[in-house]
Design a protein around this motif. Structure first.
Motif, short mmCIF file in Angstrom:
data_model
loop_
_atom_site.label_atom_id
_atom_site.label_comp_id
_atom_site.label_asym_id
_atom_site.label_seq_id
_atom_site.Cartn_x
_atom_site.Cartn_y
_atom_site.Cartn_z
N TYR A 103 0.83 -1.23 0.03
CA TYR A 103 0.17 0.13 0.05
C TYR A 103 0.88 1.33 -0.05
CZ TYR A 103 -3.61 -3.46 1.19
OH TYR A 103 -4.37 -4.40 1.40
N ALA A 104 0.38 2.29 -0.53
CA ALA A 104 0.89 3.61 -0.76
C ALA A 104 -0.14 4.66 -0.83
CB ALA A 104 2.05 3.69 -1.64
N THR A 105 0.39 5.96 -0.84
CA THR A 105 -0.61 7.04 -1.23
C THR A 105 -0.75 7.28 -2.72
OG1 THR A 105 1.23 8.75 -0.94
CG2 THR A 105 -0.18 8.17 0.99
N ASP A 106 0.30 6.92 -3.21
CA ASP A 106 -0.12 6.80 -4.87
C ASP A 106 0.84 5.73 -5.30
OD1 ASP A 106 -0.83 7.74 -7.21
OD2 ASP A 106 0.15 9.72 -7.43
N PHE A 107 1.07 5.82 -6.58
CA PHE A 107 1.97 4.67 -7.47
C PHE A 107 3.16 5.19 -7.59
CE2 PHE A 107 -2.54 4.04 -9.09
CZ PHE A 107 -2.66 2.76 -8.53
N TYR A 108 4.17 4.94 -6.45
CA TYR A 108 5.52 5.11 -6.43
C TYR A 108 6.19 4.24 -7.13
CZ TYR A 108 3.85 8.67 -3.30
OH TYR A 108 3.10 9.95 -2.79
N LYS A 109 7.33 4.32 -7.82
CA LYS A 109 8.29 3.35 -8.21
C LYS A 109 9.30 2.91 -7.29
CE LYS A 109 7.55 4.82 -12.94
NZ LYS A 109 8.12 5.39 -14.29
N SER A 110 9.66 4.02 -6.24
CA SER A 110 10.39 3.63 -5.31
C SER A 110 9.97 2.35 -4.28
CB SER A 110 10.85 4.92 -4.50
OG SER A 110 11.73 4.57 -3.35
N PRO A 111 10.71 1.45 -3.91
CA PRO A 111 10.32 0.25 -2.97
C PRO A 111 10.20 0.99 -1.57
CG PRO A 111 12.67 -0.03 -3.88
CD PRO A 111 12.27 1.35 -4.45
N LYS A 112 10.82 2.23 -1.26
CA LYS A 112 10.50 2.50 0.08
C LYS A 112 9.25 3.21 0.24
CE LYS A 112 15.56 4.13 0.17
NZ LYS A 112 16.21 5.29 0.27
N ALA A 113 8.27 3.52 -0.65
CA ALA A 113 7.16 4.07 -0.51
C ALA A 113 6.03 3.35 -0.19
CB ALA A 113 6.80 5.09 -1.71
N TRP A 114 6.40 1.99 -0.40
CA TRP A 114 5.13 1.01 -0.20
C TRP A 114 5.10 0.24 1.24
CZ3 TRP A 114 1.48 0.75 -3.87
CH2 TRP A 114 1.73 1.33 -4.90
N GLY A 115 4.04 0.12 1.69
CA GLY A 115 3.91 -0.52 2.93
C GLY A 115 2.93 -1.73 3.28
N SER A 116 2.82 -2.05 4.36
CA SER A 116 1.78 -3.15 4.68
C SER A 116 0.54 -2.92 5.19
CB SER A 116 2.34 -4.41 5.45
OG SER A 116 2.64 -3.70 6.66
#
Length: 175
Positions: A103-116
Motif C-alpha cells: 500500500y501507498a498514497t500513490d503509485f510510486y516506483k521507489s520501494p521505500k514508498a510501499w508498506g503493509s
C-alpha cells in the motif's frame, strides 16, 4: 512478472478497483510492467483488462505458459530489504501482507514508498508471476489484421492526376 494495480475510491471506503483518475494514464489497464506501463503482453483493451481478476497476458507465439499465475511471495528480511533498495529492485515489505498487497498514497516506483498497512493509503499493488518457456516450434502463430488507408488528392478538380496529399493542411499533426 506483472504488477496488479488498484486504487481506492476514497480513503474512507474499502472498494478497490482499477486506477481511474485522469493522471493514472497507462496504469488504468490494471496490469502493468515494473515501470507502471501497460504490460506489453496484455492484448485486451484497457477497459477489458481492468476487470480481469487474473493477469490477462498472452505471451509471444514462440512462448507458452508453464504453470499458473500466482501472487509472488515477498521477502521480509532486513538483508533482502537492503538489497532491494540498493539495486532499485522489487519492494520488500516488512509486516503482514494480506494476499500480497502493498500500500501507498500513490503509485510510486521507489520501494521505500510501499508498506503493509492500508490505513490512509489510496493505492495498492501486488506482483504476479508465471513461468513461460520457449516453444520448439510455433504451434499457432498469432494473426493480426491491420488496415491501412491510402490518401490521395487531385492536383486540380479539372485534372485526373492523383498523388499523395501535398497541401500544408494535409500534413498529419504530431501527437
Amino acid at each position: 512478472e506483472v504488477w496488479e494495480l488498484q486504487r481506492r475510491t476514497t480513503v474512507f471506503h474499502d472498494d478497490w478497483r482499477a486506477p481511474f483518475l485522469p493522471h493514472d494514464l497507462d496504469k488504468r489497464a490494471r496490469w502493468v510492467d515494473c515501470r507502471f506501463r501497460k504490460h506489453p503482453w496484455v492484448l485486451l483493451q484497457t477497459s477489458s483488462a481492468a476487470v480481469c481478476d487474473r493477469p490477462p497476458l498472452e505471451g509471444p507465439p514462440a512462448m507458452h505458459q508453464h504453470g499458473q499465475w500466482a501472487v509472488a511471495e515477498v521477502s521480509r528480511s532486513a538483508e533482502a530489504l537492503n538489497h532491494a533498495v540498493q539495486h532499485d529492485a522489487a519492494p520488500i515489505i516488512v509486516g503482514k501482507l494480506e494476499d500480497g498487497w502493498q500500500y501507498a498514497t500513490d503509485f510510486y516506483k521507489s520501494p521505500k514508498a510501499w508498506g503493509s498497512k492500508a490505513m490512509m493509503a489510496s493505492c495498492r499493488r501486488r506482483r504476479w508471476r508465471c513461468t513461460y518457456v520457449r516453444a520448439a516450434t510455433i504451434a499457432k502463430p498469432r494473426e493480426v489484421t491491420i488496415q491501412l488507408w491510402e490518401l490521395q488528392r487531385r492536383t486540380t478538380i479539372f485534372h485526373s492526376d492523383w498523388r499523395a496529399p501535398f497541401l500544408p493542411h494535409d500534413m498529419l499533426k504530431k501527437r
